[in-house]
Design an enzyme around this catalytic site. Structure first.
Site, PDB file in Angstrom:
ATOM      1  N   TYR A  58      -4.228   5.951 -21.968  1.00 31.73           N
ATOM      2  CA  TYR A  58      -4.897   5.483 -20.762  1.00 31.73           C
ATOM      3  C   TYR A  58      -4.368   6.280 -19.580  1.00 31.73           C
ATOM      4  O   TYR A  58      -3.147   6.433 -19.410  1.00 31.73           O
ATOM      5  CB  TYR A  58      -4.609   3.987 -20.570  1.00 31.73           C
ATOM      6  CG  TYR A  58      -5.082   3.468 -19.238  1.00 31.73           C
ATOM      7  CD1 TYR A  58      -6.433   3.192 -19.032  1.00 31.73           C
ATOM      8  CD2 TYR A  58      -4.196   3.268 -18.180  1.00 31.73           C
ATOM      9  CE1 TYR A  58      -6.888   2.742 -17.802  1.00 31.73           C
ATOM     10  CE2 TYR A  58      -4.635   2.806 -16.952  1.00 31.73           C
ATOM     11  CZ  TYR A  58      -5.984   2.552 -16.768  1.00 31.73           C
ATOM     12  OH  TYR A  58      -6.426   2.111 -15.554  1.00 31.73           O
ATOM     13  N   ASN A  90     -13.053   4.418  -7.418  1.00 22.65           N
ATOM     14  CA  ASN A  90     -13.112   5.187  -6.184  1.00 22.65           C
ATOM     15  C   ASN A  90     -12.839   6.658  -6.508  1.00 22.65           C
ATOM     16  O   ASN A  90     -11.720   7.118  -6.386  1.00 22.65           O
ATOM     17  CB  ASN A  90     -12.055   4.589  -5.227  1.00 22.65           C
ATOM     18  CG  ASN A  90     -11.871   5.385  -3.968  1.00 22.65           C
ATOM     19  OD1 ASN A  90     -12.780   6.069  -3.506  1.00 22.65           O
ATOM     20  ND2 ASN A  90     -10.670   5.293  -3.393  1.00 22.65           N
ATOM     21  N   ASN A  98      -3.787   6.674  -7.062  1.00 19.30           N
ATOM     22  CA  ASN A  98      -4.672   7.335  -6.096  1.00 19.30           C
ATOM     23  C   ASN A  98      -3.881   7.980  -4.963  1.00 19.30           C
ATOM     24  O   ASN A  98      -4.423   8.684  -4.135  1.00 19.30           O
ATOM     25  CB  ASN A  98      -5.726   6.366  -5.551  1.00 19.30           C
ATOM     26  CG  ASN A  98      -5.118   5.129  -4.934  1.00 19.30           C
ATOM     27  OD1 ASN A  98      -3.927   5.117  -4.622  1.00 19.30           O
ATOM     28  ND2 ASN A  98      -5.902   4.090  -4.740  1.00 19.30           N
ATOM     29  N   GLU A 126       0.832  -1.206   0.000  1.00 18.71           N
ATOM     30  CA  GLU A 126       0.000   0.000   0.000  1.00 18.71           C
ATOM     31  C   GLU A 126       0.867   1.256   0.000  1.00 18.71           C
ATOM     32  O   GLU A 126       1.986   1.254   0.517  1.00 18.71           O
ATOM     33  CB  GLU A 126      -0.876   0.030   1.252  1.00 18.71           C
ATOM     34  CG  GLU A 126      -1.841  -1.138   1.389  1.00 18.71           C
ATOM     35  CD  GLU A 126      -2.944  -1.126   0.351  1.00 18.71           C
ATOM     36  OE1 GLU A 126      -3.220  -0.046  -0.209  1.00 18.71           O
ATOM     37  OE2 GLU A 126      -3.506  -2.201   0.085  1.00 18.71           O
ATOM     38  N   GLU A 135      -0.356  -1.467 -10.614  1.00 20.46           N
ATOM     39  CA  GLU A 135      -0.733  -2.247 -11.795  1.00 20.46           C
ATOM     40  C   GLU A 135      -1.447  -1.375 -12.842  1.00 20.46           C
ATOM     41  O   GLU A 135      -1.633  -1.830 -13.972  1.00 20.46           O
ATOM     42  CB  GLU A 135      -1.590  -3.454 -11.392  1.00 20.46           C
ATOM     43  CG  GLU A 135      -3.057  -3.181 -11.091  1.00 20.46           C
ATOM     44  CD  GLU A 135      -3.304  -2.475  -9.770  1.00 20.46           C
ATOM     45  OE1 GLU A 135      -2.364  -2.394  -8.954  1.00 20.46           O
ATOM     46  OE2 GLU A 135      -4.424  -1.973  -9.556  1.00 20.46           O
ATOM     47  N   LYS A 136      -1.808  -0.152 -12.467  1.00 12.69           N
ATOM     48  CA  LYS A 136      -2.421   0.732 -13.473  1.00 12.69           C
ATOM     49  C   LYS A 136      -1.459   0.966 -14.643  1.00 12.69           C
ATOM     50  O   LYS A 136      -1.877   1.085 -15.783  1.00 12.69           O
ATOM     51  CB  LYS A 136      -2.784   2.076 -12.841  1.00 12.69           C
ATOM     52  CG  LYS A 136      -3.919   1.968 -11.844  1.00 12.69           C
ATOM     53  CD  LYS A 136      -4.283   3.330 -11.297  1.00 12.69           C
ATOM     54  CE  LYS A 136      -5.493   3.260 -10.386  1.00 12.69           C
ATOM     55  NZ  LYS A 136      -5.197   2.532  -9.115  1.00 12.69           N
ATOM     56  N   TYR A 165       5.641   4.650  -5.845  1.00  9.98           N
ATOM     57  CA  TYR A 165       4.339   3.976  -5.878  1.00  9.98           C
ATOM     58  C   TYR A 165       3.772   3.980  -7.302  1.00  9.98           C
ATOM     59  O   TYR A 165       3.111   4.918  -7.744  1.00  9.98           O
ATOM     60  CB  TYR A 165       3.352   4.617  -4.890  1.00  9.98           C
ATOM     61  CG  TYR A 165       2.037   3.876  -4.822  1.00  9.98           C
ATOM     62  CD1 TYR A 165       1.981   2.580  -4.294  1.00  9.98           C
ATOM     63  CD2 TYR A 165       0.864   4.424  -5.322  1.00  9.98           C
ATOM     64  CE1 TYR A 165       0.788   1.880  -4.261  1.00  9.98           C
ATOM     65  CE2 TYR A 165      -0.341   3.729  -5.293  1.00  9.98           C
ATOM     66  CZ  TYR A 165      -0.367   2.466  -4.759  1.00  9.98           C
ATOM     67  OH  TYR A 165      -1.545   1.753  -4.739  1.00  9.98           O
TER      68      TYR A 165
END
Ligand SMILES: *[C@@H]1O[C@H](CO)[C@@H](O)[C@H](O)[C@H]1NC(C)=O
Ligand SMILES: *[C@@H]1O[C@H](CO)[C@@H](O)[C@H](O)[C@H]1NC(C)=O
Ligand SMILES: *[C@@H]1O[C@H](CO)[C@@H](O)[C@H](O)[C@H]1NC(C)=O
Length: 352
Positions: A230, A184, A235, A120, A244-245, A241
């Site tokens: 894309y 989200n 977030n 995270e 997988e995006k 960080y």
């Protein structure tokens, strides 16, 4: 044939099986040595205290060797193995939720390392002040972690995999200029601001729970592949960080990623040049929108964002066992002694 020749031949025929036996035994020794190598002649024992998200996987057999070709690594999850474990791994989510507790009452064997593990971003790790002076290792996506477990990475293609792509064809099958998948949506997120500004300039097709167009997992990549660009917007904006995006959604979907997350330098360190477009490279969102439009209209310029694929392929990490096996590949290089005196400060990347 003279008699002594015959004798020679006979003695040779007698010795031959012995030679063969000898050769076979040496081969056997070599085979077993390879199998248990890595850390002298014994295994590194990695004890996972609680499965991440409560999803347990089989640890039957020599998992690290059989699946991932990592030698000398024994993954276990029985708490009774604590006294003989070299590394005990605690996944942060269940620690924070109180689903697992640190075995602070057990005497920690000499040399045993406790590892803190999380994928995270800092904002989603909870309060780590509680964990001062407990852990000896970190296992996260950060490049400066003791064991780095990224969401994905690039691998050079093997010679037989190299095919010269016709990059001018990259624009074929594309019907949307910019796509975004978001479940989200929070208007206060920086990414939402950029999205709003961008969609005022160019069309942005939005998928996901937010717009009540959720994509089933098998529809995700085909949908993304119909887009020129894309929005791989993280977030959370945090050092290294990159989720997988980028690795799965954009690269595997075959759309050019427009990235927002850590600074450009973090992307440069892990992603190929000219494979993505960083929001920070533009003075304004308007400039970014104009650039995307121009590139999409020019087959050559657009295709140039795909040339990296001739030499590189994307590897995704999705199985926690594979991540745990990485501990063994790093084990011999870990410092003899290390304590995270202020884990929260390390996570926040504050130099203490
Ligand atoms: C190392 O661990 C693997 C997997 O548990 C096991 O199959 C192998 O026998 C062990 N080797 C040694 C030398 O203990
Ligand atoms: C376009 O779609 C066709 C049919 O699905 C496929 O065969 C072809 O490889 C695609 N072209 C590119 C450049 O993705
Ligand atoms: C691990 O951390 C504990 C707790 O601070 C410490 O007592 C121990 O010496 C450390 N072990 C290693 C191998 O660094």
């Amino acid at each position: 044939m003279k008699r002594h020749h015959l004798l020679l031949l006979l003695s040779f025929l007698c010795v031959l099986p012995l030679c063969l036996l000898n050769v076979w035994l040496r081969g056997f020794e070599a085979r077993t040595a390879v199998h248990s190598s890595g850390n002298g002649d014994s295994n590194v024992t990695v004890l996972l205290w609680h499965w991440p998200f409560g999803v347990s996987l089989s640890l039957e057999g020599d998992v690290c060797w059989d699946f991932y070709r990592v030698p000398g690594c024994r993954l276990v999850n029985q708490h009774s193995m604590f006294p003989s474990a070299d590394v005990v791994v605690f996944h942060n989510r269940e620690l924070i939720q109180g689903i697992q507790k640190l075995p602070l009452d057990l005497p920690r064997p000499q040399g045993q390392r406790w590892a803190w593990m999380s994928l995270e971003a800092p904002a989603n790790n909870g309060n780590l002040k509680l964990f001062a002076n407990i852990f000896n290792m970190t296992i996260t996506y950060r490049r400066d972690a003791d064991v780095t477990i990224p969401y994905g990475k690039l691998q050079p293609k093997d010679a037989q995999e190299v095919v010269e792509l016709v990059v001018e064809d990259a624009h074929l099958n594309k019907s949307s200029l910019v796509c975004w998948v978001v479940s989200n949506y929070r208007s206060k997120h920086k990414r939402s601001q950029v999205f709003k500004e961008l969609s005022a300039i160019v069309p942005v097709k939005v998928y996901g729970r937010w717009t009540e167009t959720p994509l089933l997992s098998n529809a995700l990549l085909p949908s993304i592949s119909s887009c020129y660009f894309y929005l791989a917007f993280e977030n959370s904006m945090a050092k290294d960080y990159i989720s997988e995006k980028l690795w799965r959604n954009a690269y595997q979907g075959g759309a050019v990623p427009v990235v927002m997350g850590p600074p450009l330098a973090d992307y440069k360190a892990v992603a190929p040049p000219h494979s993505y477009i960083h929001v920070d490279d533009f003075a304004s969102v308007k400039d970014l929108g104009t650039y995307l439009q121009q590139v999409a209209e020019d087959k050559k310029r657009y295709g140039a964002y795909f040339t990296w694929r001739n030499r590189w392929k994307v590897k995704l990490y999705t199985d926690w066992r594979e991540r745990l096996c990485q501990i063994c590949t790093r084990y011999s290089t870990l410092p003899q002694h290390k304590v995270y005196t202020d884990l929260q400060a390390w996570i926040d990347n504050i130099n203490t």
